[in-house]
Design an enzyme around this catalytic site. Structure first.
Site, PDB file in Angstrom:
ATOM      1  N   CYS A   2       0.660  -1.281   0.160  1.00 42.02           N
ATOM      2  CA  CYS A   2      -0.063   0.034   0.024  1.00 42.02           C
ATOM      3  C   CYS A   2       0.971   1.213  -0.023  1.00 42.02           C
ATOM      4  CB  CYS A   2      -0.999   0.120   1.218  1.00 42.02           C
ATOM      5  SG  CYS A   2      -1.912  -1.363   1.390  1.00 42.02           S
ATOM      6  N   ARG A  27       1.623   1.052  -5.885  1.00 43.56           N
ATOM      7  CA  ARG A  27       1.804   0.129  -4.994  1.00 43.56           C
ATOM      8  C   ARG A  27       0.570  -0.224  -4.347  1.00 43.56           C
ATOM      9  NH1 ARG A  27       6.511   1.511  -1.533  1.00 43.56           N
ATOM     10  NH2 ARG A  27       5.426   0.478  -0.044  1.00 43.56           N
ATOM     11  N   TRP A  74      -3.693  -1.859  -1.567  1.00 47.56           N
ATOM     12  CA  TRP A  74      -3.624  -3.123  -2.151  1.00 47.56           C
ATOM     13  C   TRP A  74      -4.341  -4.098  -1.022  1.00 47.56           C
ATOM     14  CZ3 TRP A  74      -1.489  -7.888  -1.376  1.00 47.56           C
ATOM     15  CH2 TRP A  74      -1.406  -8.914  -2.333  1.00 47.56           C
ATOM     16  N   ASN A  98       0.471   0.487   6.006  1.00 49.00           N
ATOM     17  CA  ASN A  98       0.793  -0.665   4.995  1.00 49.00           C
ATOM     18  C   ASN A  98       1.474  -1.765   5.724  1.00 49.00           C
ATOM     19  OD1 ASN A  98       2.099  -1.804   2.861  1.00 49.00           O
ATOM     20  ND2 ASN A  98       3.968  -0.633   2.955  1.00 49.00           N
ATOM     21  N   GLY A  99       0.868  -2.904   5.528  1.00 49.11           N
ATOM     22  CA  GLY A  99       1.418  -4.126   6.091  1.00 49.11           C
ATOM     23  C   GLY A  99       0.287  -4.918   6.528  1.00 49.11           C
ATOM     24  N   GLU A 479       9.736 -16.730 -17.532  1.00 48.62           N
ATOM     25  CA  GLU A 479       9.639 -15.103 -17.705  1.00 48.62           C
ATOM     26  C   GLU A 479       8.314 -14.862 -18.503  1.00 48.62           C
ATOM     27  OE1 GLU A 479       9.516 -11.097 -16.806  1.00 48.62           O
ATOM     28  OE2 GLU A 479       9.602 -13.046 -15.775  1.00 48.62           O
ATOM     29  N   LYS A 483       4.851 -13.292 -17.581  1.00 47.40           N
ATOM     30  CA  LYS A 483       4.279 -11.997 -18.118  1.00 47.40           C
ATOM     31  C   LYS A 483       2.941 -12.131 -18.778  1.00 47.40           C
ATOM     32  CE  LYS A 483       7.328  -8.806 -16.981  1.00 47.40           C
ATOM     33  NZ  LYS A 483       7.123  -9.736 -15.817  1.00 47.40           N
ATOM     34  N   GLU A 486       0.502 -12.420 -15.993  1.00 49.60           N
ATOM     35  CA  GLU A 486       0.242 -11.182 -15.260  1.00 49.60           C
ATOM     36  C   GLU A 486      -0.789 -10.159 -16.065  1.00 49.60           C
ATOM     37  OE1 GLU A 486       4.169 -10.125 -12.702  1.00 49.60           O
ATOM     38  OE2 GLU A 486       4.375 -10.059 -14.964  1.00 49.60           O
ATOM     39  N   HIS A 502       8.184 -35.624 -20.855  1.00 43.66           N
ATOM     40  CA  HIS A 502       8.012 -36.216 -19.618  1.00 43.66           C
ATOM     41  C   HIS A 502       6.739 -35.984 -18.992  1.00 43.66           C
ATOM     42  CE1 HIS A 502      11.915 -37.928 -19.680  1.00 43.66           C
ATOM     43  NE2 HIS A 502      12.342 -36.797 -20.071  1.00 43.66           N
ATOM     44  N   LYS A 599       2.811  -3.260  -7.163  1.00 46.37           N
ATOM     45  CA  LYS A 599       4.275  -3.226  -7.813  1.00 46.37           C
ATOM     46  C   LYS A 599       5.269  -3.739  -6.668  1.00 46.37           C
ATOM     47  CE  LYS A 599       7.462  -2.207 -10.901  1.00 46.37           C
ATOM     48  NZ  LYS A 599       7.588  -2.616 -12.155  1.00 46.37           N
TER      49      LYS A 599
END
Length: 604
Positions: A2, A27, A74, A98-99, A479, A483, A486, A502, A599
């Site tokens: 946040c 954030r 967030w 925040n937390g 990656e 992406k 996301e 496999h 982020k």
């Protein structure tokens, strides 16, 4: 996670709070709100959704005051609703957080038993209620604040206003970052330097366990034992101007196209092309004596670490472990005496990675932090800092930070190989020349923008997509899948191409696109064989390769420039980024602020 901002001003603060929150929206963007002291009385405005929703509320119901706090959220505890939005407020206090407060359920039960009524589902409201309880019992504001801190368990940053106290603000950090800025007749609090960039460049970073009392004229910091302490003032280099998208549709698109420039800037800090050498910051340990390296990171940074494992082991012949930060401590790792632990984080505040850093430091490991924010907590706690110099990255899905991380890690691999005597000066100069050529090759790859847009359009309706690669390009495949997940919300997975037979090859049919990362290197024939196995089962194969040979039966083939061992992985990151970007645009998702993501992940 946040974003927090607080202003004790000599003029109305509402507009400045909102402008600072705009810098912090990366954030969190589930909800936003501000509270001000107006004629000594607390008032607030909140709105679910993005910051523009709060701006509409403020336009209809203005707030006027010269002391205020703001928050962009967030969600951790509770849905993103107005009731759960910050600031949380009682008749005595307003605060932003925040937390995570880990013991909030116990505290909430105690407060309910004491007659407190709760309106939200959040852990934060408990903090406001607890401090109010102490104030109602007759405690002074500072006593109530410190008693409240003593009851809290978890990781948090707090900023608090008290009803009737026009010239007082509290801040505290435990596990989450908090910064204080000095002004002229004003003082400020923020989650990071970005929040305060337009307000102040004279900052102090609270250390773990610190809390602070602010007036317009003074700042007093206390350590976790309540002892007054002095923390150094630093001059922030964060630009005061807002980051702008320019002519690009999204920040992510802009940041993808910035990569040749920022990678060149990053390499310029580590390479001496005239001498043909790599220059690292001075270390308090001898690189030649490092017996083992551990790389720890989360998300995209973890894939950068996986690429670096190949570089370091093959060039420097040093054994390398790579760990996901959130798992690292819990497997009770066995350290090698004198080992080097490298922690990779764009923000330098990632909670899991920071906790892992402290674990390794307590075990006596040498500590390096590879970060984009030199003033971050990880940077301050490390033995040596390796800045990546990517500049502000606003898009939640990392792009330029990833390639800058790779550029710095490649430079580190060469330096380690030289220090260990595994390469001579001529070989080091050759690698430096290769690294210096990367930005030009990246610009060449970006010329395929239109072709990648067409490929993305054709695969954007798929339900599942696979990415495959071998060797150093296996992490790039992972990656690429990350992406796509996301920002487009298409299910994607990255596999080592040789592993398909496999099990995962059972997923292949005519509806499953497969992105093959296949440079014409020593593993090309094997990778091509794996892709042909996929085509034999009607898989829709898209191959990124520098091969001159047109492969029959492929859905699409993107011609890449030829590249060396260090440059190849960096170059192949670009087409997978653009593929994800254009697929997301085609689907109409929120590219820069994808759902459920933020982020900087500053909670476990």
């Amino acid at each position: 996670m946040c974003g927090i901002v607080g202003i004790l001003g000599k003029a109305p603060v509402t507009d400045r709070l909102v402008e600072s929150l705009k810098r912090l929206e990366y954030r969190g963007y589930d909800s936003a709100g501000i509270a001000v002291l107006s004629d000594g009385k607390l008032e607030r405005r909140r709105a679910p959704g993005k910051l523009k929703e709060l701006e509409l509320v403020l336009a209809a119901e203005p707030l006027d005051g010269m002391a205020g706090i703001g928050h962009t959220r967030w969600a951790t505890h509770g849905q993103p609703t107005k009731a759960n939005a910050h600031p949380h407020m009682t008749h005595r206090v307003a605060l932003v957080h925040n937390g995570i407060i880990e013991n909030f359920r116990t505290l909430k039960d105690d407060m309910i038993a004491a007659g407190m009524v709760f309106e939200s589902e959040t852990d934060t409201e408990v903090v406001a209620s607890l401090m109010t309880h102490y104030l109602d019992e007759g405690a002074t504001p500072l006593e109530a604040f410190t008693k409240t801190l003593g009851k809290l368990e978890g990781a948090f940053a707090l900023c608090v206003l008290v009803n009737g106290e026009e010239n007082l603000m509290f801040g505290a950090r435990r596990g989450s970052p908090l910064v204080i800025g000095y002004g002229e007749g004003e003082n400020y609090v923020g989650s990071d330097a970005t929040a305060l960039a337009s307000l102040s460049n004279r900052l102090i970073y609270l250390e773990e366990g610190d809390y602070a009392t602010l007036s317009r004229e003074t700042v007093q910091v206390f350590d976790e034992d309540g002892t007054p302490v002095s923390r150094p003032t630093t001059i922030s280099q964060v630009a005061a101007t807002m980051v702008d998208k320019g002519n690009y549709r999204h920040f992510m698109q802009k940041e993808i196209f910035e990569q040749p420039t920022v990678v060149a800037q990053a390499l310029g800090r580590y390479l001496d092309p005239n001498a043909g050498t790599v220059c690292l910051p001075e270390t308090p340990f001898d690189l030649a004596n490092i017996p083992r390296i551990t790389l720890i990171a989360c998300g995209t940074s973890y894939y950068a670490a996986e690429v670096a494992r190949y570089w370091i082991e093959q060039l420097a012949r040093i054994p390398v472990d790579v760990d996901i930060a959130s798992e690292f401590r819990y497997r009770e790792p066995v350290y090698t005496e004198g080992g080097l632990a490298i922690f990779i984080s764009q923000s330098g505040e990632t909670a899991d990675t920071l906790a892992a850093l402290r674990h390794a430091k307590a075990a006596g490991q040498h500590i390096a932090a590879l970060v984009n924010m030199p003033g971050s907590t990880m940077a301050r706690e490390a033995d040596v800092v390796l800045p990546i110099h990517a500049g502000p990255e606003i898009g939640v899905a990392s792009t330029k930070a990833f390639t800058c991380q790779l550029a710095v890690l490649a430079s580190l691999a060469v330096k380690l190989a030289s220090a260990k005597g595994e390469i001579n000066s001529n070989e080091e100069a050759g690698y430096v020349k290769e690294l210096n050529h990367i930005p030009a090759l990246m610009a060449e790859v970006l010329h395929h923008d239109e072709a990648l847009q067409g490929i993305a359009r054709s695969i954007s309706t798929a339900r599942d997509i696979l990415f495959v690669g071998r060797g150093i390009h296996y992490p790039i495949a992972m990656e690429g899948a990350l992406k796509l997940k996301e920002i487009s919300y298409i299910h994607a997975e990255g596999y080592a191409a040789g592993e398909l037979k496999h099990g995962p090859i059972a997923l292949i049919d005519e509806h499953v696109p497969v992105i093959g990362i296949a440079p014409e290197d020593s593993l090309f024939d094997k990778t091509l064989s794996n892709l042909q196995e996929i085509m034999a089962r009607q898989g829709k194969v898209v191959m990124f390769s520098d091969s001159e040979t047109k492969q029959e039966g492929m859905f699409a083939q993107l011609k890449m420039p030829s590249a060396g061992f260090l440059s190849s992985a960096i170059l192949y990151a670009i087409p997978v980024q653009l593929l994800a970007y254009y697929a997301a645009v085609e689907k109409g998702t929120d590219v820069d602020q994808p759902r459920n993501l933020a982020k900087s992940v500053t909670v476990e």
